[in-house]
Design a protein around this motif. Structure first.
Motif, PDB file in Angstrom:
ATOM      1  N   PHE A 132      41.537   4.523   0.798  1.00  0.00           N
ATOM      2  CA  PHE A 132      42.125   5.858   0.791  1.00  0.00           C
ATOM      3  C   PHE A 132      41.326   6.736  -0.173  1.00  0.00           C
ATOM      4  O   PHE A 132      40.870   6.274  -1.223  1.00  0.00           O
ATOM      5  N   VAL A 133      41.190   8.014   0.176  1.00  0.00           N
ATOM      6  CA  VAL A 133      40.480   8.965  -0.678  1.00  0.00           C
ATOM      7  C   VAL A 133      41.337  10.218  -0.819  1.00  0.00           C
ATOM      8  O   VAL A 133      41.745  10.817   0.179  1.00  0.00           O
ATOM      9  N   LEU A 134      41.629  10.622  -2.050  1.00  0.00           N
ATOM     10  CA  LEU A 134      42.477  11.790  -2.288  1.00  0.00           C
ATOM     11  C   LEU A 134      42.188  12.363  -3.665  1.00  0.00           C
ATOM     12  O   LEU A 134      41.539  11.728  -4.506  1.00  0.00           O
ATOM     13  N   ASN A 135      42.676  13.581  -3.893  1.00  0.00           N
ATOM     14  CA  ASN A 135      42.480  14.259  -5.158  1.00  0.00           C
ATOM     15  C   ASN A 135      43.830  14.529  -5.797  1.00  0.00           C
ATOM     16  O   ASN A 135      44.640  15.272  -5.252  1.00  0.00           O
ATOM     17  N   VAL A 173      37.169   5.025  -9.003  1.00  0.00           N
ATOM     18  CA  VAL A 173      37.382   3.943  -8.038  1.00  0.00           C
ATOM     19  C   VAL A 173      38.509   3.032  -8.530  1.00  0.00           C
ATOM     20  O   VAL A 173      38.415   2.413  -9.589  1.00  0.00           O
ATOM     21  N   ASN A 174      39.584   2.972  -7.733  1.00  0.00           N
ATOM     22  CA  ASN A 174      40.767   2.191  -8.087  1.00  0.00           C
ATOM     23  C   ASN A 174      40.912   0.992  -7.157  1.00  0.00           C
ATOM     24  O   ASN A 174      40.787   1.123  -5.938  1.00  0.00           O
ATOM     25  N   PHE A 175      41.208  -0.147  -7.735  1.00  0.00           N
ATOM     26  CA  PHE A 175      41.509  -1.353  -6.972  1.00  0.00           C
ATOM     27  C   PHE A 175      42.966  -1.708  -7.244  1.00  0.00           C
ATOM     28  O   PHE A 175      43.406  -1.716  -8.395  1.00  0.00           O
ATOM     29  N   VAL A 176      43.721  -1.992  -6.172  1.00  0.00           N
ATOM     30  CA  VAL A 176      45.151  -2.240  -6.324  1.00  0.00           C
ATOM     31  C   VAL A 176      45.546  -3.533  -5.637  1.00  0.00           C
ATOM     32  O   VAL A 176      45.083  -3.841  -4.534  1.00  0.00           O
ATOM     33  N   GLU A 177      46.404  -4.286  -6.304  1.00  0.00           N
ATOM     34  CA  GLU A 177      47.016  -5.465  -5.717  1.00  0.00           C
ATOM     35  C   GLU A 177      48.523  -5.274  -5.738  1.00  0.00           C
ATOM     36  O   GLU A 177      49.110  -4.993  -6.793  1.00  0.00           O
ATOM     37  N   VAL A 206      47.007   5.876  -6.405  1.00  0.00           N
ATOM     38  CA  VAL A 206      47.333   4.569  -5.838  1.00  0.00           C
ATOM     39  C   VAL A 206      48.764   4.552  -5.313  1.00  0.00           C
ATOM     40  O   VAL A 206      49.028   4.111  -4.186  1.00  0.00           O
ATOM     41  N   ALA A 207      49.709   5.029  -6.111  1.00  0.00           N
ATOM     42  CA  ALA A 207      51.120   5.009  -5.709  1.00  0.00           C
ATOM     43  C   ALA A 207      51.358   5.836  -4.455  1.00  0.00           C
ATOM     44  O   ALA A 207      52.078   5.412  -3.540  1.00  0.00           O
ATOM     45  N   LEU A 208      50.732   7.007  -4.371  1.00  0.00           N
ATOM     46  CA  LEU A 208      50.893   7.852  -3.184  1.00  0.00           C
ATOM     47  C   LEU A 208      50.258   7.198  -1.957  1.00  0.00           C
ATOM     48  O   LEU A 208      50.843   7.200  -0.863  1.00  0.00           O
ATOM     49  N   SER A 209      49.079   6.633  -2.141  1.00  0.00           N
ATOM     50  CA  SER A 209      48.384   5.983  -1.023  1.00  0.00           C
ATOM     51  C   SER A 209      49.183   4.803  -0.482  1.00  0.00           C
ATOM     52  O   SER A 209      49.298   4.617   0.742  1.00  0.00           O
ATOM     53  N   MET A 210      49.747   4.012  -1.371  1.00  0.00           N
ATOM     54  CA  MET A 210      50.507   2.841  -0.947  1.00  0.00           C
ATOM     55  C   MET A 210      51.816   3.243  -0.263  1.00  0.00           C
ATOM     56  O   MET A 210      52.267   2.577   0.676  1.00  0.00           O
ATOM     57  N   ALA A 211      52.423   4.335  -0.702  1.00  0.00           N
ATOM     58  CA  ALA A 211      53.634   4.827  -0.039  1.00  0.00           C
ATOM     59  C   ALA A 211      53.328   5.253   1.387  1.00  0.00           C
ATOM     60  O   ALA A 211      54.088   4.940   2.316  1.00  0.00           O
ATOM     61  N   ASN A 215      54.568   3.450   4.942  1.00  0.00           N
ATOM     62  CA  ASN A 215      55.481   4.347   5.669  1.00  0.00           C
ATOM     63  C   ASN A 215      56.795   4.561   4.916  1.00  0.00           C
ATOM     64  O   ASN A 215      57.871   4.649   5.517  1.00  0.00           O
ATOM     65  N   GLN A 216      56.706   4.637   3.603  1.00  0.00           N
ATOM     66  CA  GLN A 216      57.882   4.912   2.788  1.00  0.00           C
ATOM     67  C   GLN A 216      58.130   6.418   2.720  1.00  0.00           C
ATOM     68  O   GLN A 216      57.199   7.199   2.642  1.00  0.00           O
ATOM     69  N   THR A 217      59.387   6.812   2.736  1.00  0.00           N
ATOM     70  CA  THR A 217      59.740   8.219   2.576  1.00  0.00           C
ATOM     71  C   THR A 217      60.952   8.325   1.653  1.00  0.00           C
ATOM     72  O   THR A 217      61.609   7.332   1.346  1.00  0.00           O
ATOM     73  N   GLY A 218      61.243   9.558   1.254  1.00  0.00           N
ATOM     74  CA  GLY A 218      62.375   9.803   0.364  1.00  0.00           C
ATOM     75  C   GLY A 218      61.913   9.888  -1.073  1.00  0.00           C
ATOM     76  O   GLY A 218      60.751  10.202  -1.363  1.00  0.00           O
ATOM     77  N   HIS A 219      62.832   9.607  -2.005  1.00  0.00           N
ATOM     78  CA  HIS A 219      62.485   9.590  -3.427  1.00  0.00           C
ATOM     79  C   HIS A 219      62.015   8.185  -3.785  1.00  0.00           C
ATOM     80  O   HIS A 219      62.744   7.211  -3.600  1.00  0.00           O
TER      81      HIS A 219
END
Length: 261
Positions: A132-135, A173-177, A206-211, A215-219
């Protein structure tokens, strides 16, 4: 010339902070900032920040990367400068301040050691292969993986940051597990050109990309572990836009002193 400074850290992301409301720190020469941030020949830090007056906000934040260049938004730096402002008596429990990516709202604990910083809204996340790529105030690349504890983040992060796509402008560059009850994140930061103990705009990305990936929505509240400790990202997501995005975590004064420049 002697300059008074304070050293702060937020989840291991460390910064030199200077109260520059009187504009006494005039030398923002790249080499001067680089030397101050150097961990062998200076104070040592991931970046340097100036707190300055602004007619429309409580203060203005100017951030410089450890390489001496004027930087983009730094999330953990933003949280630390809020704590700095409270300790200076500029703010109490809440603030609106100006950074390079626009105005930010933040609230701080009574003790001044925990800051919730509102980040910019996000409506675009692109893909580069599976990444994922975002600002989020700074540009970020987010790659999922397993076995992150033993991964060579420096080598692989540096390779991606300097590839043909990103070399000119640079990218973090972020790596997430995904650990189930939390995300574990390690980041190679441009401007520092090394892995850091934490990256605020990075864990936000990372948190936004993983959401979006899940397919998570809401708060949504996402606990994140980094090398320097624990952070939390809270936001609302309607499937199209991320709003009310907050980066939450510790911000602590380490020491203060004087340095001759």
């Amino acid at each position: 010339m002697k300059i008074h400074f304070s050293k702060y850290q937020g989840a291991g992301n460390d910064f030199i902070l200077i109260d520059n409301r009187d504009l006494s720190f005039k030398d923002t020469d790249k080499n001067t900032v680089f030397q101050l941030c150097h961990r062998r020949f200076g104070i040592g830090a991931d970046g340097l920040m100036l707190l300055q007056n602004h007619p429309d906000y409580d203060f203005e934040m100017l951030y410089f990367n450890a390489d001496g260049n004027l930087g983009s938004m730094c999330g953990n730096g933003g949280r630390c400068i809020v704590a700095f402002a409270k300790h200076l008596g500029i703010i109490n429990q809440e603030t609106d301040f100006l950074a390079v990516d626009g105005p930010h709202y933040a609230k701080i604990s009574e003790k001044g050691d925990w800051v919730d910083l509102q980040m910019i809204d996000i409506d675009t996340i692109n893909k580069d292969g599976e990444a994922f790529v975002l600002n989020t105030g700074s540009p970020h690349y987010v790659a999922q993986m397993n076995g992150l504890e033993d991964y060579d983040v420096f080598h692989h992060g540096k390779t991606i940051r300097n590839n043909d796509t990103y070399k000119k402008e640079g990218i973090n560059v972020n790596f997430v597990e995904d650990k189930g009850d939390h995300l574990f994140v390690r980041t190679f930061e441009r401007g520092v050109e090394d892995e850091t103990y934490a990256c605020g705009t990075g864990v936000t990305a990372v948190a936004l990309s993983m959401a979006q990936h899940k397919n998570q929505t809401g708060h949504i509240k996402t606990p994140v572990k980094v090398l320097g400790g624990d952070l939390s990202i809270e936001f609302d997501y309607d499937g199209k836009q991320f709003t009310h995005v907050f980066l939450c975590g510790p911000a602590q004064k380490v020491f203060e002193g004087e340095v001759t420049i």
